[in-house]
Scaffold this active site. Structure first.
Site, short mmCIF file in Angstrom:
data_model
loop_
_atom_site.label_atom_id
_atom_site.label_comp_id
_atom_site.label_asym_id
_atom_site.label_seq_id
_atom_site.Cartn_x
_atom_site.Cartn_y
_atom_site.Cartn_z
N HIS A 1 6.09 -1.47 3.27
CA HIS A 1 5.97 -2.49 3.88
C HIS A 1 5.63 -3.20 2.66
O HIS A 1 4.59 -2.64 2.07
CB HIS A 1 5.83 -3.01 5.45
CG HIS A 1 4.32 -1.86 5.06
ND1 HIS A 1 4.42 -0.09 5.60
CD2 HIS A 1 3.09 -2.01 5.42
CE1 HIS A 1 3.07 0.02 5.73
NE2 HIS A 1 2.11 -1.25 5.38
N LEU A 2 5.94 -4.99 2.93
CA LEU A 2 5.21 -5.97 1.92
C LEU A 2 4.07 -6.58 2.96
O LEU A 2 4.71 -7.08 4.05
CB LEU A 2 6.17 -6.52 1.30
CG LEU A 2 6.65 -6.40 0.27
CD1 LEU A 2 7.19 -7.92 -0.31
CD2 LEU A 2 5.69 -6.24 -1.11
N GLY B 1 -4.65 3.13 1.40
CA GLY B 1 -4.94 2.79 2.29
C GLY B 1 -3.56 2.77 3.47
O GLY B 1 -3.77 1.73 4.27
N GLN B 2 -2.34 3.28 3.07
CA GLN B 2 -1.65 2.96 4.28
C GLN B 2 -1.20 4.29 4.66
O GLN B 2 -2.02 4.73 5.41
CB GLN B 2 -0.16 4.05 3.23
CG GLN B 2 1.55 3.52 3.98
CD GLN B 2 2.61 4.26 3.13
OE1 GLN B 2 2.40 4.92 1.68
NE2 GLN B 2 3.73 3.36 3.80
N ASN C 1 1.27 -1.30 -0.53
CA ASN C 1 0.12 -0.43 -0.07
C ASN C 1 0.44 1.13 -0.43
O ASN C 1 2.42 1.40 0.78
CB ASN C 1 -1.18 0.05 1.08
CG ASN C 1 -1.99 -1.43 1.40
OD1 ASN C 1 -2.33 -1.72 0.13
ND2 ASN C 1 -2.54 -1.44 2.27
P1 5GP Z 1 -0.58 0.07 6.04
O1 5GP Z 1 -2.19 0.56 5.72
O2 5GP Z 1 0.06 1.15 6.09
O3 5GP Z 1 -0.60 -0.78 4.31
O4 5GP Z 1 -0.20 -1.55 7.13
C1 5GP Z 1 -0.05 -0.99 8.07
C2 5GP Z 1 -0.14 -2.16 9.38
O5 5GP Z 1 0.49 -2.26 10.08
C3 5GP Z 1 -1.86 -2.89 9.03
O6 5GP Z 1 -2.01 -3.77 8.89
C4 5GP Z 1 -1.65 -2.85 10.82
O7 5GP Z 1 -2.60 -4.13 11.67
C5 5GP Z 1 -0.53 -2.79 11.01
N1 5GP Z 1 0.59 -2.40 12.40
C6 5GP Z 1 -0.12 -1.24 13.31
N2 5GP Z 1 0.43 -1.56 14.50
C7 5GP Z 1 1.11 -2.46 14.32
C8 5GP Z 1 1.70 -2.60 14.87
O8 5GP Z 1 1.81 -2.29 16.77
N3 5GP Z 1 2.16 -4.43 15.66
C9 5GP Z 1 2.43 -5.19 14.70
N4 5GP Z 1 2.20 -6.31 14.72
N5 5GP Z 1 1.92 -4.40 13.19
C10 5GP Z 1 0.92 -3.41 13.39
#
Ligand code: 5GP
Length: 114
Positions: free
Chosen positions: A100-101, A93-94, A87
């Site tokens: 990150h992948l 939706g990032q 994302n």
């Molecule tokens: P994005 O929406 O930026 O692509 O994904 C971020 C991801 O990070 C989400 O799937 C969310 O659940 C995960 N995430 C957010 N905070 C934490 C955390 O403190 N620990 C872990 N293991 N995952 C997290």
């Protein structure tokens, strides 16, 4: 500059279920899994989005992608397959501004994504 959440996970300041790490990347279980297996694979270097990557990050981004099948194999996912999602930016939706992948597997995944 304060550390990103994921830098703090890399530094083990915030606990996470790490499934793989080396000097360049860390892979850990997502805290809110969207599939039976949901792992995030991140560079230790805090690149916010792909636009923030520089030519010197070529090898790092290659490493990130090339390690995904190894991590998937380690998790026993090779037979059923898996999805990798990146994302990039607000409309995608990032939520965490640290590249990150998402590695998702363990159920039939719908396409197209929402
Ligand atoms: P994005 O929406 O930026 O692509 O994904 C971020 C991801 O990070 C989400 O799937 C969310 O659940 C995960 N995430 C957010 N905070 C934490 C955390 O403190 N620990 C872990 N293991 N995952 C997290």
């Amino acid at each position: 500059m304060s550390k990103t959440l994921f830098e703090r996970i890399c530094a083990k300041e915030i606990p996470a279920a790490i499934v793989y790490e080396d000097e360049h990347i860390v892979a850990f279980k997502d805290i809110k899994p969207m599939a039976p297996t949901h792992v995030l694979i991140i560079p230790r270097k805090p690149i916010a989005t792909l636009e923030g990557a520089t030519p010197e990050d070529h090898a790092l981004l290659g490493h990130l992608l090339m390690k995904a099948p190894q991590i998937a194999a380690q998790l026993g996912l090779t037979a059923g397959g898996y999805r990798l999602v990146l994302n990039n930016g607000r409309d995608a939706g990032q939520e965490v501004p640290h590249l990150h992948l998402h590695l998702l597997a363990g159920r039939k995944l719908a396409w197209p994504p929402g």
